[in-house]
Design an enzyme around this catalytic site. Structure first.
Site, PDB file in Angstrom:
ATOM      1  CG  ASP A  67      26.268 -79.858  12.994  1.00  0.00           C
ATOM      2  OD1 ASP A  67      27.256 -80.550  12.691  1.00  0.00           O
ATOM      3  OD2 ASP A  67      25.677 -79.130  12.166  1.00  0.00           O
ATOM      4  CB  SER A  68      27.797 -85.256  13.239  1.00  0.00           C
ATOM      5  OG  SER A  68      28.830 -85.387  14.181  1.00  0.00           O
ATOM      6  CG  ASP A 106      29.834 -78.158  14.153  1.00  0.00           C
ATOM      7  OD1 ASP A 106      30.713 -77.515  13.557  1.00  0.00           O
ATOM      8  OD2 ASP A 106      29.563 -79.350  13.890  1.00  0.00           O
ATOM      9  CE  LYS A 136      33.406 -78.331  12.421  1.00  0.00           C
ATOM     10  NZ  LYS A 136      32.198 -78.419  11.554  1.00  0.00           N
ATOM     11  CD  GLU A 138      27.978 -77.517   8.004  1.00  0.00           C
ATOM     12  OE1 GLU A 138      27.268 -77.428   6.975  1.00  0.00           O
ATOM     13  OE2 GLU A 138      27.889 -78.477   8.805  1.00  0.00           O
ATOM     14  CD  GLU A 206      31.967 -83.585   6.272  1.00  0.00           C
ATOM     15  OE1 GLU A 206      31.995 -82.672   7.129  1.00  0.00           O
ATOM     16  OE2 GLU A 206      31.115 -84.495   6.269  1.00  0.00           O
TER      17      GLU A 206
HETATM   18  N1  LIG Z   1      28.240 -90.777  11.931  1.00  0.00           N
HETATM   19  C1  LIG Z   1      28.448 -89.683  11.188  1.00  0.00           C
HETATM   20  N2  LIG Z   1      29.680 -89.476  10.672  1.00  0.00           N
HETATM   21  C2  LIG Z   1      29.924 -88.406   9.887  1.00  0.00           C
HETATM   22  O1  LIG Z   1      31.078 -88.234   9.449  1.00  0.00           O
HETATM   23  C3  LIG Z   1      28.880 -87.470   9.655  1.00  0.00           C
HETATM   24  C4  LIG Z   1      27.614 -87.721  10.231  1.00  0.00           C
HETATM   25  N3  LIG Z   1      27.415 -88.836  10.973  1.00  0.00           N
HETATM   26  N4  LIG Z   1      26.571 -86.881  10.070  1.00  0.00           N
HETATM   27  C5  LIG Z   1      26.807 -85.568   9.518  1.00  0.00           C
HETATM   28  C6  LIG Z   1      27.803 -85.648   8.457  1.00  0.00           C
HETATM   29  C7  LIG Z   1      27.298 -86.434   7.261  1.00  0.00           C
HETATM   30  N5  LIG Z   1      28.493 -87.020   6.768  1.00  0.00           N
HETATM   31  C8  LIG Z   1      28.552 -87.919   5.729  1.00  0.00           C
HETATM   32  C9  LIG Z   1      27.613 -88.905   5.579  1.00  0.00           C
HETATM   33  C10 LIG Z   1      27.688 -89.804   4.532  1.00  0.00           C
HETATM   34  C11 LIG Z   1      28.706 -89.700   3.596  1.00  0.00           C
HETATM   35  C12 LIG Z   1      28.758 -90.667   2.472  1.00  0.00           C
HETATM   36  O2  LIG Z   1      28.186 -91.724   2.521  1.00  0.00           O
HETATM   37  N6  LIG Z   1      29.484 -90.336   1.389  1.00  0.00           N
HETATM   38  C13 LIG Z   1      29.658 -91.164   0.215  1.00  0.00           C
HETATM   39  C14 LIG Z   1      30.342 -90.310  -0.839  1.00  0.00           C
HETATM   40  C15 LIG Z   1      30.176 -90.875  -2.227  1.00  0.00           C
HETATM   41  C16 LIG Z   1      29.291 -90.005  -3.121  1.00  0.00           C
HETATM   42  O3  LIG Z   1      29.752 -88.937  -3.546  1.00  0.00           O
HETATM   43  O4  LIG Z   1      28.183 -90.400  -3.381  1.00  0.00           O
HETATM   44  C17 LIG Z   1      30.541 -92.387   0.530  1.00  0.00           C
HETATM   45  O5  LIG Z   1      30.290 -93.437  -0.059  1.00  0.00           O
HETATM   46  O6  LIG Z   1      31.491 -92.270   1.328  1.00  0.00           O
HETATM   47  C18 LIG Z   1      29.639 -88.695   3.731  1.00  0.00           C
HETATM   48  C19 LIG Z   1      29.569 -87.810   4.806  1.00  0.00           C
HETATM   49  C20 LIG Z   1      29.615 -86.611   7.554  1.00  0.00           C
HETATM   50  N7  LIG Z   1      29.038 -86.341   8.848  1.00  0.00           N
HETATM   51  C1  LIG Z   2      32.581 -84.112  10.952  1.00  0.00           C
HETATM   52  C2  LIG Z   2      32.836 -82.853  11.702  1.00  0.00           C
HETATM   53  C3  LIG Z   2      33.825 -81.977  11.016  1.00  0.00           C
HETATM   54  C4  LIG Z   2      31.563 -82.107  12.018  1.00  0.00           C
HETATM   55  O1  LIG Z   2      31.305 -81.016  11.594  1.00  0.00           O
HETATM   56  C5  LIG Z   2      30.576 -82.773  12.899  1.00  0.00           C
HETATM   57  O2  LIG Z   2      30.866 -83.851  13.449  1.00  0.00           O
HETATM   58  O3  LIG Z   2      29.497 -82.217  13.073  1.00  0.00           O
HETATM   59 MG   LIG Z   3      29.294 -80.412  11.968  1.00  0.00          MG
END
Ligand SMILES: Nc1nc(=O)c2c([nH]1)NC[C@@H]1CN(c3ccc(C(=O)N[C@@H](CCC(=O)O)C(=O)O)cc3)CN21
Ligand SMILES: CC(C)C(=O)C(=O)O
Ligand SMILES: [Mg+2]
Length: 309
Positions: A67-68, A106, A136, A138, A206
């Site tokens: 779903d991303s 998803d 899948k 959540e 994740e």
């Molecule tokens: N392009 C994209 N990739 C992804 O993996 C993703 C999406 N979109 N959209 C839905 C979710 C959102 N996701 C994300 C988005 C941002 C972070 C992120 O910036 N995390 C911080 C963690 C640090 C903290 O705890 O503050 C990082 O700096 O990595 C993590 C997962 C994973 N998924």
């Molecule tokens: C990052 C993966 C596991 C996901 O759920 C998505 O892309 O939506």
């Molecule tokens: Mg997803």
């Protein structure tokens, strides 16, 4: 004619003696085998026919329609805004492009939480109309487990997803690392145990610390698929847009766990700009890209047009 016949002969010989049979779609058995052999399971997300074909050609094990795609492909602010019909449209396109991977979709936000019946109904629609192999969803708290059991009991494989569950970002306080304190780590571990008991065939971990993911992986007897969960999971997943560098979006910088293996976005912009500059005499070329017309036909055409005026 002769070359055609000879070509056919070579093709038949090629079929007969080649060790490569027409690739059929991977199944849960193949995923279990990889896990049993401790071979890392490769999962990517896909969006449409083109990216589905990329995944198939690369021979990925699991192709997830995540779903991303709401954010990476459709420009929504978060995954929660994705309408189911728009998601299904993408699921169908990916399946048309990928006849080789085990395909998982998803369950989008709002399409499975309310009841086991609602969760099953959505899953059945994705399986029937999307022609995919598994779903899948959540979360692994007890109320979600009854929804998952209903789906699994109906013969649809389910992949779990714990840790950072983006559909719940409002209660998690954003897209943040999960499981750094003992209580939250315990909660994530408990969810994994419940998901395994319910019969999930794998679980996405994740954005949790490496050591927590390693420990959970060692305790489970089903594969873990990590994203931002370190190198000790049974497999890894990356979002296609992230790994191919398809989006240069300042408002959504890539997470720390992303590795970018290509630069599609900047290559695309460069290519289109090159196309513009080529319009000044380089492309198209009369002979290479153009079509001819018999001189007599052209002269006669012009004569008839001139006669009309
Ligand atoms: N392009 C994209 N990739 C992804 O993996 C993703 C999406 N979109 N959209 C839905 C979710 C959102 N996701 C994300 C988005 C941002 C972070 C992120 O910036 N995390 C911080 C963690 C640090 C903290 O705890 O503050 C990082 O700096 O990595 C993590 C997962 C994973 N998924
Ligand atoms: C990052 C993966 C596991 C996901 O759920 C998505 O892309 O939506
Ligand atoms: Mg997803």
């Amino acid at each position: 004619m002769w070359t055609k016949v000879r070509g056919l002969g070579l093709m038949l010989i090629g079929r007969r003696f080649s060790s490569h049979k027409t690739q059929s779609r991977k199944t849960l058995v193949d995923i279990h085998k990889l896990y049993g052999n401790k071979t890392p399971i490769l999962m990517v997300t896909s969006y449409d026919y083109i990216t589905g074909k990329y995944a198939a050609s690369a021979g990925v094990d699991i192709n997830l329609i995540g779903d991303s795609l709401a954010m990476t492909c459709l420009g929504y602010e978060d995954t929660n805004q994705l309408p189911f019909e728009e998601f299904l449209y993408h699921v169908k396109a990916v399946e048309r492009g990928d006849k080789q991977s085990f395909i998982v979709a998803d369950l989008p936000f709002g399409t499975y939480e309310a009841s086991p019946e609602k969760a099953l109904e959505t899953s059945v629609q994705l399986i029937k109309e999307g022609r995919i192999q598994a779903v899948k969803l959540e979360g692994g708290h007890p109320s979600m487990i009854s929804n998952i059991s209903k789906i699994i009991d109906s013969g649809i494989p389910v992949m779990g997803h714990v840790g950072l569950t983006p559909q719940r970002h409002n209660v998690l306080g954003g897209f943040k690392l999960q499981g750094t304190d003992t209580n939250r780590a315990l909660q994530i571990y408990e969810e994994c145990v419940l998901l395994q008991k319910a019969g999930c065939f794998a679980i996405v971990l994740e954005c949790i610390p490496n050591r927590l993911a390693e420990y959970i992986t060692s305790k489970l007897s089903i594969p873990t698929i990590g994203i931002g969960a370190g190198p000790h999971c049974s497999g890894q997943v990356l979002v296609m847009a992230d790994l191919l560098g398809m989006l240069d979006d300042e408002s959504h910088p890539p997470a720390k766990f992303v590795k970018k293996y290509a630069s599609f976005s900047s290559e695309a912009v460069k290519a289109i700009q090159q196309y513009r500059s080529d319009l000044k005499g380089v492309f198209p070329q009369e002979d290479i890209h153009g079509y001819k017309m018999k001189r007599d036909a052209l002269l006669e055409f012009k004569r008839q047009v001139d006669d009309r005026s």
